[in-house]
Scaffold this motif. Structure first.
Motif, PDB file in Angstrom:
ATOM      1  N   PHE A   1       0.821  -1.078  -0.007  1.00  7.36           N
ATOM      2  CA  PHE A   1       0.004   0.075  -0.146  1.00  7.36           C
ATOM      3  C   PHE A   1       0.941   1.268  -0.033  1.00  7.36           C
ATOM      4  O   PHE A   1       0.450   2.054  -0.769  1.00  7.36           O
ATOM      5  N   THR A   2       1.859   1.002   0.843  1.00 10.47           N
ATOM      6  CA  THR A   2       2.929   2.521   0.766  1.00 10.47           C
ATOM      7  C   THR A   2       3.598   2.672  -0.367  1.00 10.47           C
ATOM      8  O   THR A   2       3.847   3.714  -0.833  1.00 10.47           O
ATOM      9  N   ASP A   3       3.968   1.430  -0.781  1.00  5.08           N
ATOM     10  CA  ASP A   3       4.644   1.431  -2.411  1.00  5.08           C
ATOM     11  C   ASP A   3       3.843   2.208  -3.579  1.00  5.08           C
ATOM     12  O   ASP A   3       4.421   2.807  -4.358  1.00  5.08           O
ATOM     13  N   LEU A   4       2.751   1.833  -3.315  1.00 10.66           N
ATOM     14  CA  LEU A   4       1.759   2.358  -4.371  1.00 10.66           C
ATOM     15  C   LEU A   4       1.008   3.880  -3.946  1.00 10.66           C
ATOM     16  O   LEU A   4       0.352   4.270  -4.736  1.00 10.66           O
ATOM     17  N   GLN A   5       1.426   4.224  -2.769  1.00 13.73           N
ATOM     18  CA  GLN A   5       1.351   5.522  -2.474  1.00 13.73           C
ATOM     19  C   GLN A   5      -0.465   5.770  -2.122  1.00 13.73           C
ATOM     20  O   GLN A   5      -1.183   6.680  -2.573  1.00 13.73           O
ATOM     21  N   LEU A   6      -0.888   4.713  -1.638  1.00 16.02           N
ATOM     22  CA  LEU A   6      -2.443   4.675  -1.635  1.00 16.02           C
ATOM     23  C   LEU A   6      -2.718   5.356  -0.188  1.00 16.02           C
ATOM     24  O   LEU A   6      -2.078   5.375   0.841  1.00 16.02           O
ATOM     25  N   PRO A   7      -3.961   5.860  -0.129  1.00 18.52           N
ATOM     26  CA  PRO A   7      -4.524   6.523   1.089  1.00 18.52           C
ATOM     27  C   PRO A   7      -4.302   5.520   2.115  1.00 18.52           C
ATOM     28  O   PRO A   7      -4.939   4.388   2.115  1.00 18.52           O
ATOM     29  N   SER A   8      -4.301   5.948   3.502  1.00 14.52           N
ATOM     30  CA  SER A   8      -4.422   5.098   4.721  1.00 14.52           C
ATOM     31  C   SER A   8      -5.574   4.184   4.719  1.00 14.52           C
ATOM     32  O   SER A   8      -5.780   3.452   5.563  1.00 14.52           O
ATOM     33  N   ARG A   9      -6.760   4.742   4.230  1.00 15.98           N
ATOM     34  CA  ARG A   9      -8.172   4.101   4.439  1.00 15.98           C
ATOM     35  C   ARG A   9      -8.121   2.776   3.703  1.00 15.98           C
ATOM     36  O   ARG A   9      -8.926   1.935   4.034  1.00 15.98           O
ATOM     37  N   ILE A  10      -7.062   2.333   2.855  1.00 17.04           N
ATOM     38  CA  ILE A  10      -7.139   1.265   1.872  1.00 17.04           C
ATOM     39  C   ILE A  10      -6.815  -0.053   2.911  1.00 17.04           C
ATOM     40  O   ILE A  10      -7.460  -1.176   2.553  1.00 17.04           O
ATOM     41  N   PHE A  11      -6.122   0.283   3.824  1.00 15.97           N
ATOM     42  CA  PHE A  11      -6.028  -1.178   4.664  1.00 15.97           C
ATOM     43  C   PHE A  11      -7.077  -1.641   5.560  1.00 15.97           C
ATOM     44  O   PHE A  11      -7.454  -2.694   5.826  1.00 15.97           O
ATOM     45  N   GLY A  12      -8.330  -0.642   5.774  1.00 16.45           N
ATOM     46  CA  GLY A  12      -9.486  -0.890   6.177  1.00 16.45           C
ATOM     47  C   GLY A  12     -10.503  -1.469   4.952  1.00 16.45           C
ATOM     48  O   GLY A  12     -11.297  -2.321   4.999  1.00 16.45           O
ATOM     49  N   THR A  13     -10.512  -0.445   3.956  1.00 19.97           N
ATOM     50  CA  THR A  13     -11.432  -0.802   2.797  1.00 19.97           C
ATOM     51  C   THR A  13     -11.050  -1.889   2.187  1.00 19.97           C
ATOM     52  O   THR A  13     -12.038  -2.932   1.647  1.00 19.97           O
ATOM     53  N   SER A  14      -9.661  -2.436   1.847  1.00 18.83           N
ATOM     54  CA  SER A  14      -9.657  -3.661   1.275  1.00 18.83           C
ATOM     55  C   SER A  14      -9.852  -4.906   2.108  1.00 18.83           C
ATOM     56  O   SER A  14     -10.278  -5.759   1.428  1.00 18.83           O
ATOM     57  N   PHE A  15      -9.577  -4.851   3.357  1.00 22.26           N
ATOM     58  CA  PHE A  15      -9.884  -5.926   4.201  1.00 22.26           C
ATOM     59  C   PHE A  15     -11.434  -6.323   4.111  1.00 22.26           C
ATOM     60  O   PHE A  15     -11.865  -7.238   4.121  1.00 22.26           O
ATOM     61  N   ALA A  16     -12.007  -4.824   4.273  1.00 23.36           N
ATOM     62  CA  ALA A  16     -13.587  -5.035   4.312  1.00 23.36           C
ATOM     63  C   ALA A  16     -14.317  -5.702   3.225  1.00 23.36           C
ATOM     64  O   ALA A  16     -15.228  -6.330   2.868  1.00 23.36           O
ATOM     65  N   ALA A  17     -13.490  -5.435   1.902  1.00 23.91           N
ATOM     66  CA  ALA A  17     -14.033  -5.989   0.639  1.00 23.91           C
ATOM     67  C   ALA A  17     -13.774  -7.477   0.944  1.00 23.91           C
ATOM     68  O   ALA A  17     -14.848  -8.055   0.295  1.00 23.91           O
ATOM     69  N   MET A  18     -12.848  -7.776   1.097  1.00 20.61           N
ATOM     70  CA  MET A  18     -12.515  -9.294   1.274  1.00 20.61           C
ATOM     71  C   MET A  18     -13.493 -10.096   2.142  1.00 20.61           C
ATOM     72  O   MET A  18     -14.131 -10.768   1.970  1.00 20.61           O
ATOM     73  N   CYS A  19     -13.899  -9.139   3.407  1.00 24.99           N
ATOM     74  CA  CYS A  19     -14.651  -9.720   4.370  1.00 24.99           C
ATOM     75  C   CYS A  19     -16.304  -9.768   4.055  1.00 24.99           C
ATOM     76  O   CYS A  19     -17.043 -10.633   4.340  1.00 24.99           O
ATOM     77  N   LEU A  20     -16.564  -8.884   3.061  1.00 29.87           N
ATOM     78  CA  LEU A  20     -18.114  -8.639   2.670  1.00 29.87           C
ATOM     79  C   LEU A  20     -18.313  -9.794   1.614  1.00 29.87           C
ATOM     80  O   LEU A  20     -19.344 -10.436   2.032  1.00 29.87           O
ATOM     81  N   PHE A  21     -17.287  -9.868   0.921  1.00 30.27           N
ATOM     82  CA  PHE A  21     -17.415 -11.258   0.020  1.00 30.27           C
ATOM     83  C   PHE A  21     -17.510 -12.493   0.605  1.00 30.27           C
ATOM     84  O   PHE A  21     -18.338 -13.545   0.371  1.00 30.27           O
TER      85      PHE A  21
END
Length: 400
Positions: A31-51
């Motif tokens: 995530f830091t290498d791609l310079q993504l916003p800090s919310r990504i650690f929450g939204t990405s895991f949430a996407a996995m858990c939702l499905f």
């Protein structure tokens, strides 16, 4: 040669735990290498858990209808492909899509492996079987984190490559060497089985479990999963974002946590299942999770004390999970195990979705907020669990 074997499935579960946790020390680097916003650690895991939440009842029913091994193999291969795409993602969208695909198959691996082990234990021995199963998961999680951290020091892309290929190979080998455990399968035609893809129909099929007796237990599962995910997800990102830990340090720390969980499962959990009322012990353990989560964050400026409180938290967190598994399958018929494990996994995933999203949101407000939020929700989970214990004492139910 194929044969029914608890030992072989536990070996597969051990490898599954390794390969499914290799990415955790490396996702903050991605995530830091791609310079993504800090919310990504929450939204990405949430996407996995939702499905995972949406597909858990489907996998539970499919394992009852078509067998545990087929579900395990398909899920391993699918998860491996998802992790390969995650490791080489270049945008926030591809990260979210990869995590969503991983969620579809992650629930299938957990449900199939747990149901397989439960099939081969008698009603009287299932509590012991669940403790062994969770213990194997604990040590494999430790090994997965450690291996992932070491591979990440070479390249986090390489870590994802090893993970993806390892999952695919594991699924194929398990299908080739393990015989089906479910001797009496539910007779569902393919057309009827496909209807279970609709998550609402799957929850309707599990409606007999939503009783006044069992509801506090089910609510406690959602709340504790929310709290556990909120804490663990923020903790991984906190180590990189606030303490600048490299993947190897992250992996070593979580490996130590896994080994402590292993020791707890082979000692404390065995004693809890054999010598105590598991419902009461669940309430006490969730209370300890809440206290250690809420208090430990106030010592964040003292690294040694902060890590000690985290070790206490993760130990209690490891202890309560096999108790949940034991309570969910106790006195259940073979035909009900797939449905109940699917429902429990779905409820966990629901808590994981909410916990992931909120941890990412409140982290932007303050890096300590996810830890405090987790502590509060563990306390609520403890209250509902205590209610479940009280109802059980009054009614002495045969189920639930």
């Amino acid at each position: 040669m194929k044969k029914q074997s608890i030992g072989r499935m536990l070996a597969a579960t051990f490898l599954l735990g390794i390969f499914m946790n290799i990415h955790h020390p490396n996702t903050p680097s991605l995530f830091t290498d791609l310079q993504l916003p800090s919310r990504i650690f929450g939204t990405s895991f949430a996407a996995m858990c939702l499905f995972s939440f949406l597909t858990s009842p489907f996998w539970g029913e499919m394992s009852d209808a078509k067998g545990r091994i087929k579900v395990f193999m398909i899920s391993c291969v699918g998860y491996g492909i998802a992790q390969l795409t995650l490791g080489y993602s270049t945008t926030e969208l591809t990260v979210l899509l990869s995590r969503s695909l991983a969620g579809v198959f992650a629930s299938g691996t957990a449900i199939a492996s747990l149901a397989y082990v439960a099939d081969l234990y008698s009603d009287e021995q299932r509590g012991k079987g669940m403790s062994i199963y969770i213990a194997v998961q604990s040590v494999s999680l430790a090994c997965g984190y450690l291996l992932g951290g070491l591979l990440g020091t070479i390249s986090f892309h390489f870590a994802f490559l090893v993970q993806g290929i390892g999952m695919i190979v594991l699924g194929i080998l398990t299908y080739g060497f393990l015989a089906e455990s479910l001797t009496i399968q539910n007779s569902l035609e393919l057309k009827a089985l496909l209807k279970t893809i609709n998550p609402l129909s799957s929850f309707i099929n599990a409606r007999f479990l939503f009783t006044r007796m069992l509801m506090p237990f089910l609510i406690a599962i959602v709340l504790s999963s929310f709290a556990s995910t909120c804490y663990d997800n923020a903790f991984n990102y906190y180590l990189k974002d606030q303490m600048d830990f490299i993947p190897a340090y992250n992996g070593i720390l979580k490996a130590i946590v896994g080994l402590i969980g292993l020791a707890a499962n082979f000692t404390l959990n065995m004693w809890i299942v054999a010598k105590t009322n598991a419902r009461h012990s669940l309430a006490v353990t969730l209370l300890l999770c809440g206290v250690s989560a809420g208090v430990g964050v106030f010592f964040r400026d003292y690294i040694a004390l902060f890590l000690i409180f985290n070790l206490v938290f993760f130990t209690a967190n490891a202890v309560y999970q096999p108790i949940v598994q034991t309570l969910s399958v106790e006195r259940r018929s073979i035909q009900e195990i797939g449905i109940i494990t699917g429902l429990v996994n779905a409820l966990k995933s629901l808590g994981n979705v909410i916990g992931s999203l909120l941890s990412g949101m409140v982290y932007d407000i303050s890096a300590v907020m996810p830890f405090l939020l987790a502590g509060v929700f563990f306390l609520f989970a403890s209250l509902f669990s205590f209610s479940y214990y009280r109802k059980g004492n009054k009614a002495n139910p045969q189920n639930g």
